[in-house]
Design an enzyme around this catalytic site. Structure first.
Site, PDB file in Angstrom:
ATOM      1  CE  LYS A  22      -1.708   1.571   4.018  1.00 33.49           C
ATOM      2  NZ  LYS A  22      -1.361   2.978   4.322  1.00 33.49           N
ATOM      3  CG  ASN A  23       2.355   2.575   3.532  1.00 32.65           C
ATOM      4  OD1 ASN A  23       1.186   2.868   3.251  1.00 32.65           O
ATOM      5  ND2 ASN A  23       2.744   2.319   4.753  1.00 32.65           N
ATOM      6  CB  CYS A 116      -5.023   9.750  11.068  1.00 35.21           C
ATOM      7  SG  CYS A 116      -3.390   9.240  11.538  1.00 35.21           S
ATOM      8  NE  ARG A 121       0.611  10.369  10.217  1.00 34.98           N
ATOM      9  CZ  ARG A 121       0.079   9.363   9.507  1.00 34.98           C
ATOM     10  NH1 ARG A 121      -1.058   8.852   9.870  1.00 34.98           N
ATOM     11  NH2 ARG A 121       0.703   8.892   8.443  1.00 34.98           N
ATOM     12  CG  ASP A 306       3.424   1.360   9.512  1.00 38.17           C
ATOM     13  OD1 ASP A 306       3.692   1.602   8.323  1.00 38.17           O
ATOM     14  OD2 ASP A 306       3.073   2.245  10.323  1.00 38.17           O
ATOM     15  NE  ARG A 398      -6.740   4.212   5.848  1.00 37.59           N
ATOM     16  CZ  ARG A 398      -5.714   4.446   6.682  1.00 37.59           C
ATOM     17  NH1 ARG A 398      -5.884   4.302   7.990  1.00 37.59           N
ATOM     18  NH2 ARG A 398      -4.554   4.837   6.228  1.00 37.59           N
TER      19      ARG A 398
HETATM   20  C1  EPZ Z   1       4.371   6.857   6.241  1.00 39.24           C
HETATM   21  O1  EPZ Z   1       3.588   7.885   6.819  1.00 39.24           O
HETATM   22  C2  EPZ Z   1       3.472   5.627   6.176  1.00 39.24           C
HETATM   23  N1  EPZ Z   1       2.307   5.927   5.349  1.00 39.24           N
HETATM   24  C3  EPZ Z   1       3.009   5.255   7.586  1.00 39.24           C
HETATM   25  O2  EPZ Z   1       2.223   4.062   7.489  1.00 39.24           O
HETATM   26  C4  EPZ Z   1       4.254   4.955   8.425  1.00 39.24           C
HETATM   27  O3  EPZ Z   1       3.858   4.649   9.751  1.00 39.24           O
HETATM   28  C5  EPZ Z   1       5.163   6.195   8.429  1.00 39.24           C
HETATM   29  O4  EPZ Z   1       5.512   6.546   7.066  1.00 39.24           O
HETATM   30  C6  EPZ Z   1       6.451   5.948   9.203  1.00 39.24           C
HETATM   31  O5  EPZ Z   1       7.115   4.871   8.667  1.00 39.24           O
HETATM   32  C7  EPZ Z   1       2.423   5.876   4.011  1.00 39.24           C
HETATM   33  O6  EPZ Z   1       3.486   5.630   3.472  1.00 39.24           O
HETATM   34  C8  EPZ Z   1       1.186   6.152   3.223  1.00 39.24           C
HETATM   35  P1  EPZ Z   1       6.389  10.231   8.353  1.00 39.24           P
HETATM   36  P2  EPZ Z   1       4.141   9.418   6.838  1.00 39.24           P
HETATM   37  O7  EPZ Z   1       6.276  11.511   7.622  1.00 39.24           O
HETATM   38  O8  EPZ Z   1       4.907   9.690   5.595  1.00 39.24           O
HETATM   39  C9  EPZ Z   1       6.472  13.324  11.931  1.00 39.24           C
HETATM   40  C10 EPZ Z   1       0.285   2.740   7.736  1.00 39.24           C
HETATM   41  O9  EPZ Z   1      -0.250   2.204   8.713  1.00 39.24           O
HETATM   42  N2  EPZ Z   1       6.347  14.350  10.895  1.00 39.24           N
HETATM   43  O10 EPZ Z   1       7.612   9.384   8.166  1.00 39.24           O
HETATM   44  O11 EPZ Z   1       3.015  10.304   7.167  1.00 39.24           O
HETATM   45  C11 EPZ Z   1       5.171  12.527  12.089  1.00 39.24           C
HETATM   46  O12 EPZ Z   1       4.270  13.226  12.931  1.00 39.24           O
HETATM   47  C12 EPZ Z   1       0.815   4.155   7.849  1.00 39.24           C
HETATM   48  O13 EPZ Z   1       0.433   2.204   6.621  1.00 39.24           O
HETATM   49  C13 EPZ Z   1       6.470  15.680  11.264  1.00 39.24           C
HETATM   50  O14 EPZ Z   1       6.666  15.991  12.433  1.00 39.24           O
HETATM   51  O15 EPZ Z   1       5.127   9.323   8.077  1.00 39.24           O
HETATM   52  C14 EPZ Z   1       5.643  11.247  12.707  1.00 39.24           C
HETATM   53  O16 EPZ Z   1       5.826  11.439  14.089  1.00 39.24           O
HETATM   54  C15 EPZ Z   1       0.609   4.748   9.239  1.00 39.24           C
HETATM   55  N3  EPZ Z   1       6.351  16.642  10.312  1.00 39.24           N
HETATM   56  C16 EPZ Z   1       7.012  11.033  12.047  1.00 39.24           C
HETATM   57  O17 EPZ Z   1       7.415  12.316  11.540  1.00 39.24           O
HETATM   58  C17 EPZ Z   1       6.113  16.338   8.987  1.00 39.24           C
HETATM   59  O18 EPZ Z   1       6.040  17.258   8.158  1.00 39.24           O
HETATM   60  C18 EPZ Z   1       6.979  10.026  10.900  1.00 39.24           C
HETATM   61  O19 EPZ Z   1       6.147  10.546   9.916  1.00 39.24           O
HETATM   62  C19 EPZ Z   1       5.984  14.968   8.630  1.00 39.24           C
HETATM   63  C20 EPZ Z   1       6.114  13.995   9.606  1.00 39.24           C
END
Ligand code: EPZ
Length: 436
Positions: A22-23, A116, A121, A306, A398
């Site tokens: 998915k990701n 979410c 996020r 995850d 999802r």
């Molecule tokens: C991706 O989300 C994945 N989703 C998530 O999987 C996964 O948990 C996550 O990466 C971490 O590996 C998809 O790929 C669609 P991040 P993403 O930006 O890109 C903080 C699932 O269950 N952050 O790496 O949104 C954020 O709050 C989902 O499949 C900021 O602070 O994750 C978090 O604490 C859930 N500012 C951390 O970084 C920003 O601008 C990781 O977020 C962006 C992120």
């Protein structure tokens, strides 16, 4: 709300072909917008998040055809770069349309995708990355307007946290920037490398993806391409833990061991015997699972956030105490209360959960609070004594393709209770509770 009804205690045995990731599918489908041509993407799982992505592509004017696990996108008919809130809020990863729209049109109008179940996020890292490429941003009461007035320009940029989404947005936008972009402290997930391979098939020049520093040499234009999405290393956790907690044996075809080193090491610590084969991963469960010394979620290649819920379900019936520390998201223990309804013994202090393994869980009515929590509760139900109803399974749908069908084929007793039926059950359970 639809539910899974699971009669626990059945040993899982057999083989399963793992779905596409998915990701990986979501950012690649969004990136087709930047290609300006026709893209054929194979291995797209049939999921509601993929449906939401295809809805956005259609809204933007792209031609979209979905046949089985193959999606064909014609981005030559892309006609605008504005995504309404109702579509942005359907899923968190809609923010990954930002880079593609800037690459294709030089502008984008989005709303912040919103938080979410697992956390706020925020998108600040995405915004900083786009500003580094020369993008201007105006925020009008949550309506975000991005404009690369003078065109995207290559830059050196370092992420303060290796955000997956921010890495993806920057890679896609920089592919069409003038000059070279060097992104340091980039996310290293396999899905990042898969996206880079897709972009390069479209004529981009991305090197270093999957490592900490990614170099993108901007090109004047991109073109359509054909690509097959990598297998889903996170959905793999659901199936491997399902076999592990039921004392079963599973050949997980298409699983890529190299994508799952931290997870496989954890399963071996718990006493599972694993064989890394060309066709996938073979798991044989022990009689009784051993506790995990400690679990700490980290950016890739560390233990994936995850996989935390699924591994906690396993730790819940392992012999001994497991300490789980969630370092990535601030609200990713919502499955704990539900596991405790099933008899698990878990205490939470901020981002640390102490899991005292119990001999058996018992069936209960539980709620799938988010995608990975719901999948973990389904796994717990397979091991529990009695019947478990996992409610609100839209979260699970999802990210897990036809989970009930796949688990049934491995010997589980699980079926999907449709919405109406499920509401009747809940009402009767509710009225029964009132009578007591
Ligand atoms: C991706 O989300 C994945 N989703 C998530 O999987 C996964 O948990 C996550 O990466 C971490 O590996 C998809 O790929 C669609 P991040 P993403 O930006 O890109 C903080 C699932 O269950 N952050 O790496 O949104 C954020 O709050 C989902 O499949 C900021 O602070 O994750 C978090 O604490 C859930 N500012 C951390 O970084 C920003 O601008 C990781 O977020 C962006 C992120």
């Amino acid at each position: 709300m639809a539910a899974f009804v699971i009669a626990g205690g059945k040993r899982l045995e057999g083989e399963h072909i793992l779905q596409g990731a998915k990701n990986s599918a979501l950012p690649i489908l969004a990136a087709t917008v930047a290609s300006g041509g026709e893209c054929v993407v194979h291995g797209c799982p049939r999921l509601s998040d993929v449906d939401a992505t295809l809805n956005i592509l259609r809204h933007l004017g792209c031609g979209v055809r979905q046949e089985g696990h193959t999606v064909t996108v014609d981005a030559s008919t892309l006609c605008h770069g504005a995504i309404p809130g109702i579509l942005m809020h359907e899923m968190r990863s809609s923010i990954v349309f930002l880079g593609p729209l800037l690459a294709a049109l030089g502008y984008a109008e989005l709303t912040a995708p919103g938080g979410c179940e697992i956390g706020l996020r925020p998108i600040g890292l995405h915004l900083d990355a786009m500003r580094a490429l020369g993008v201007e941003l105006h925020n009008d009461a949550g309506r975000l307007s991005f404009s690369a007035g003078q065109g995207l320009r290559g830059a050196r940029f370092s992420l303060s946290f290796p955000s997956v989404g921010a890495t993806e947005n920057l890679m896609i936008a920089a592919a069409r920037a003038k000059g070279v972009t060097v992104l340091s402290n980039a996310a290293r997930e396999p899905e990042i490398l898969d996206l880079a391979r897709f972009l390069n098939a479209c004529g981009a020049r991305v090197t270093g993806a999957g490592g900490g520093t990614v170099v993108i040499e901007g090109v004047a234009r991109l073109h359509g391409a054909e690509h097959t999405v990598i297998p889903d290393r996170i959905a793999a956790v659901t199936f491997l833990t399902a076999a592990a907690v039921t004392g079963g044996e599973l050949l997980l075809r298409k699983a890529v061991p190299e994508h799952m080193d931290a997870v496989l090491a954890t399963l071996e610590q718990a006493g599972c015997r694993l064989r890394r084969l060309p066709e996938g991963i073979l798991l044989r469960a022990p009689q009784r699972l051993r506790h995990l010394p400690s679990l700490r979620t980290m950016p890739y290649p560390g233990f994936p956030t995850d996989a935390q819920a699924g591994m906690m379900a396993l730790a819940g019936i392992a012999a001994g105490t497991t300490i789980v520390t969630e370092t990535i998201f601030e609200n990713r223990f919502r499955h704990v209360a539900e596991l405790c309804r099933m008899g698990a013994n878990i205490r939470v202090e901020d981002r640390v959960a102490v899991v005292e393994g119990v001999a058996r869980l018992h069936g209960a009515e539980v709620d799938a609070c988010d995608l990975r929590a719901g999948a973990a509760l389904s796994v717990a139900g397979l091991a529990a004594e009695g019947t478990t109803r996992v409610r609100d399974i839209r979260h699970i749908e999802r990210g897990c393709e036809r989970l009930e069908t796949a688990l049934s084929a491995l010997g589980a007793s699980i079926y999907k209770e449709e919405e109406a039926e499920s509401n009747e059950q809940t009402d009767s359970a509710g009225s029964a509770a009132e009578r007591n």
